[in-house]
Design a protein around this motif. Sequence first.
Motif, PDB file in Angstrom:
ATOM      1  N   THR A 270       7.620  -0.202 -11.307  1.00  0.00           N
ATOM      2  CA  THR A 270       6.187  -0.464 -11.250  1.00  0.00           C
ATOM      3  C   THR A 270       5.939  -1.958 -11.347  1.00  0.00           C
ATOM      4  O   THR A 270       6.761  -2.714 -11.874  1.00  0.00           O
ATOM      5  CB  THR A 270       5.422   0.238 -12.394  1.00  0.00           C
ATOM      6  OG1 THR A 270       5.884  -0.271 -13.652  1.00  0.00           O
ATOM      7  CG2 THR A 270       5.595   1.739 -12.336  1.00  0.00           C
ATOM      8  N   VAL A 271       4.782  -2.383 -10.820  1.00  0.00           N
ATOM      9  CA  VAL A 271       4.291  -3.750 -11.027  1.00  0.00           C
ATOM     10  C   VAL A 271       2.856  -3.646 -11.514  1.00  0.00           C
ATOM     11  O   VAL A 271       2.178  -2.632 -11.303  1.00  0.00           O
ATOM     12  CB  VAL A 271       4.356  -4.591  -9.733  1.00  0.00           C
ATOM     13  CG1 VAL A 271       5.791  -4.711  -9.235  1.00  0.00           C
ATOM     14  CG2 VAL A 271       3.458  -4.017  -8.650  1.00  0.00           C
ATOM     15  N   ALA A 272       2.392  -4.692 -12.178  1.00  0.00           N
ATOM     16  CA  ALA A 272       1.025  -4.709 -12.701  1.00  0.00           C
ATOM     17  C   ALA A 272       0.054  -5.089 -11.585  1.00  0.00           C
ATOM     18  O   ALA A 272       0.231  -6.125 -10.925  1.00  0.00           O
ATOM     19  CB  ALA A 272       0.914  -5.677 -13.860  1.00  0.00           C
ATOM     20  N   VAL A 273      -0.958  -4.258 -11.367  1.00  0.00           N
ATOM     21  CA  VAL A 273      -2.005  -4.525 -10.395  1.00  0.00           C
ATOM     22  C   VAL A 273      -3.336  -4.358 -11.112  1.00  0.00           C
ATOM     23  O   VAL A 273      -3.700  -3.248 -11.508  1.00  0.00           O
ATOM     24  CB  VAL A 273      -1.918  -3.565  -9.186  1.00  0.00           C
ATOM     25  CG1 VAL A 273      -3.024  -3.892  -8.179  1.00  0.00           C
ATOM     26  CG2 VAL A 273      -0.557  -3.644  -8.523  1.00  0.00           C
ATOM     27  N   ASP A 274      -4.036  -5.477 -11.294  1.00  0.00           N
ATOM     28  CA  ASP A 274      -5.312  -5.451 -12.021  1.00  0.00           C
ATOM     29  C   ASP A 274      -5.169  -4.770 -13.375  1.00  0.00           C
ATOM     30  O   ASP A 274      -6.015  -3.971 -13.797  1.00  0.00           O
ATOM     31  CB  ASP A 274      -6.397  -4.751 -11.189  1.00  0.00           C
ATOM     32  CG  ASP A 274      -6.692  -5.483  -9.888  1.00  0.00           C
ATOM     33  OD1 ASP A 274      -6.603  -6.724  -9.883  1.00  0.00           O
ATOM     34  OD2 ASP A 274      -6.997  -4.815  -8.882  1.00  0.00           O
ATOM     35  N   GLY A 275      -4.064  -5.100 -14.053  1.00  0.00           N
ATOM     36  CA  GLY A 275      -3.846  -4.580 -15.386  1.00  0.00           C
ATOM     37  C   GLY A 275      -3.328  -3.163 -15.451  1.00  0.00           C
ATOM     38  O   GLY A 275      -3.139  -2.616 -16.548  1.00  0.00           O
ATOM     39  N   GLU A 276      -3.039  -2.562 -14.300  1.00  0.00           N
ATOM     40  CA  GLU A 276      -2.557  -1.182 -14.251  1.00  0.00           C
ATOM     41  C   GLU A 276      -1.188  -1.140 -13.589  1.00  0.00           C
ATOM     42  O   GLU A 276      -0.947  -1.826 -12.591  1.00  0.00           O
ATOM     43  CB  GLU A 276      -3.545  -0.303 -13.485  1.00  0.00           C
ATOM     44  CG  GLU A 276      -3.193   1.172 -13.474  1.00  0.00           C
ATOM     45  CD  GLU A 276      -4.227   2.005 -12.734  1.00  0.00           C
ATOM     46  OE1 GLU A 276      -3.970   3.195 -12.513  1.00  0.00           O
ATOM     47  OE2 GLU A 276      -5.277   1.449 -12.359  1.00  0.00           O
ATOM     48  N   ALA A 277      -0.267  -0.339 -14.139  1.00  0.00           N
ATOM     49  CA  ALA A 277       1.080  -0.220 -13.572  1.00  0.00           C
ATOM     50  C   ALA A 277       1.044   0.658 -12.331  1.00  0.00           C
ATOM     51  O   ALA A 277       0.556   1.791 -12.372  1.00  0.00           O
ATOM     52  CB  ALA A 277       2.040   0.362 -14.598  1.00  0.00           C
TER      53      ALA A 277
ATOM     54  N   SER B 109       0.824  -1.206   0.000  1.00  0.00           N
ATOM     55  CA  SER B 109       0.000   0.000   0.000  1.00  0.00           C
ATOM     56  C   SER B 109       0.860   1.259   0.000  1.00  0.00           C
ATOM     57  O   SER B 109       0.600   2.213  -0.745  1.00  0.00           O
ATOM     58  CB  SER B 109      -0.926   0.005   1.216  1.00  0.00           C
ATOM     59  OG  SER B 109      -1.687   1.201   1.275  1.00  0.00           O
ATOM     60  N   MET B 110       1.919   1.259   0.809  1.00  0.00           N
ATOM     61  CA  MET B 110       2.781   2.439   0.884  1.00  0.00           C
ATOM     62  C   MET B 110       3.482   2.697  -0.443  1.00  0.00           C
ATOM     63  O   MET B 110       3.627   3.841  -0.867  1.00  0.00           O
ATOM     64  CB  MET B 110       3.795   2.266   2.014  1.00  0.00           C
ATOM     65  CG  MET B 110       3.159   2.315   3.403  1.00  0.00           C
ATOM     66  SD  MET B 110       4.367   2.099   4.730  1.00  0.00           S
ATOM     67  CE  MET B 110       5.326   3.615   4.590  1.00  0.00           C
ATOM     68  N   TRP B 111       3.929   1.630  -1.111  1.00  0.00           N
ATOM     69  CA  TRP B 111       4.613   1.816  -2.390  1.00  0.00           C
ATOM     70  C   TRP B 111       3.659   2.261  -3.487  1.00  0.00           C
ATOM     71  O   TRP B 111       3.988   3.112  -4.304  1.00  0.00           O
ATOM     72  CB  TRP B 111       5.286   0.509  -2.808  1.00  0.00           C
ATOM     73  CG  TRP B 111       6.447   0.130  -1.945  1.00  0.00           C
ATOM     74  CD1 TRP B 111       7.278   0.962  -1.242  1.00  0.00           C
ATOM     75  CD2 TRP B 111       6.918  -1.201  -1.694  1.00  0.00           C
ATOM     76  NE1 TRP B 111       8.228   0.228  -0.571  1.00  0.00           N
ATOM     77  CE2 TRP B 111       8.038  -1.096  -0.831  1.00  0.00           C
ATOM     78  CE3 TRP B 111       6.511  -2.466  -2.106  1.00  0.00           C
ATOM     79  CZ2 TRP B 111       8.737  -2.212  -0.392  1.00  0.00           C
ATOM     80  CZ3 TRP B 111       7.203  -3.581  -1.664  1.00  0.00           C
ATOM     81  CH2 TRP B 111       8.313  -3.453  -0.815  1.00  0.00           C
ATOM     82  N   ARG B 112       2.468   1.686  -3.502  1.00  0.00           N
ATOM     83  CA  ARG B 112       1.554   1.928  -4.622  1.00  0.00           C
ATOM     84  C   ARG B 112       0.790   3.235  -4.499  1.00  0.00           C
ATOM     85  O   ARG B 112       0.453   3.857  -5.506  1.00  0.00           O
ATOM     86  CB  ARG B 112       0.562   0.762  -4.732  1.00  0.00           C
ATOM     87  CG  ARG B 112       1.230  -0.551  -5.095  1.00  0.00           C
ATOM     88  CD  ARG B 112       0.270  -1.725  -4.992  1.00  0.00           C
ATOM     89  NE  ARG B 112       0.980  -2.991  -5.182  1.00  0.00           N
ATOM     90  CZ  ARG B 112       0.405  -4.184  -5.091  1.00  0.00           C
ATOM     91  NH1 ARG B 112      -0.891  -4.273  -4.802  1.00  0.00           N
ATOM     92  NH2 ARG B 112       1.123  -5.284  -5.266  1.00  0.00           N
ATOM     93  N   THR B 113       0.511   3.650  -3.261  1.00  0.00           N
ATOM     94  CA  THR B 113      -0.314   4.852  -3.065  1.00  0.00           C
ATOM     95  C   THR B 113       0.424   5.971  -2.356  1.00  0.00           C
ATOM     96  O   THR B 113      -0.073   7.100  -2.306  1.00  0.00           O
ATOM     97  CB  THR B 113      -1.576   4.511  -2.253  1.00  0.00           C
ATOM     98  OG1 THR B 113      -1.206   4.214  -0.891  1.00  0.00           O
ATOM     99  CG2 THR B 113      -2.316   3.319  -2.860  1.00  0.00           C
ATOM    100  N   GLY B 114       1.589   5.671  -1.760  1.00  0.00           N
ATOM    101  CA  GLY B 114       2.311   6.669  -0.980  1.00  0.00           C
ATOM    102  C   GLY B 114       1.940   6.692   0.480  1.00  0.00           C
ATOM    103  O   GLY B 114       2.543   7.416   1.265  1.00  0.00           O
TER     104      GLY B 114
END
Length: 342
Positions: free
Chosen positions: A183-190, A154-159
């Motif tokens: 980046t990593v793919a999460v539900d088709g989104e980077a 959560s911290m990496w993906r949203t800050g």
Amino acid sequence: MRFGLFIPQGWRHDLTEVAPADHWETMRSLLHLADTQKTPAGDFAWESVWVYDHFHTVPAPTDQATHEAWTLMAAFAAASDRVRLGQMCTCMAYREPTYLAKVAATVDAISGGRTEMGIGAGWYEHEWRAYGYGFPRAGERLTALDEGVQIMASMWRTGSSGTFHGKRYQVDGALCYPQPQQTVAVDGEAKPSVPLWIAGGGERKTLLTAAKYAQYTNFAGDLETFARKSAILQEHCDAVGRDFSEITRSGNFNVLIGSEAEIADKLAWLESVYRKHTPEKADDEIEGWKNTPLRGTPEQIAEILTEWKAAGLGYQISYFPNAAQDHDQIARFANEVIPALR
């Protein structure tokens, strides 16, 4: 198949014949080797370098040096240009997940986006107790792993960690800026993230955590065990709606490469180290080395790894005996084994 290389950091008594003042230069020279070494075809041999996250030596604590993993990650980031940087594996309980997420994001910034996050529940009991962490039962350690991974992701993906009230961790709005460069793919989104390597083969909990969050797993054993755990991982992926093919399966292997005479010399060196520093554990350690799957000539090792590749192993991480002083075995693997698997 992709390949990583363990850098001796002392944990396995692999710097005992190097003067303490020369430890860093020894590690840095191997880092440079991994950063630049190419196969005969001209491609880089090693995708990544790895260290262990431990504080005391193995198989028993001694007065020999064990250099701290995440300090090395920062140093490696500044001292290399290309090779990726991992730990196999970070113990979740040794650092709060909020702090660990921040450390990893900082190393990612220093390295220009080359950090991996190997993470596991931890097992080295005397080390836990010596450093004041206690030693919770396995279920509690696995709960901490699952919750900690969620917080870091959560911290990496949203800050931000957001508000998280778990059984082990409670956090509220811990920020992580800058976010990772990768980046990593999460539900088709980077999404910004450091790649997660969930280490361990626990079939009910660890592999379920991997199915939910990992980009990589790390478990090996023998080939039959690897195949069984791979099938269980796929079952967990199906249960949580995850594409099994999104997860790269990796394994760590001790490597004894060469003729039988050359291998006997390497085993003699290992025995001399263990007899000197941990005599009560020497027999078990030598027996483990003798039974490593990756033992033989380059051709034999390539054949063995081809079988593992067919079973789904996508990433192999090599540990070589006396790598601090013997670089020839590493070059031989890079020149004769890696090209056969590419």
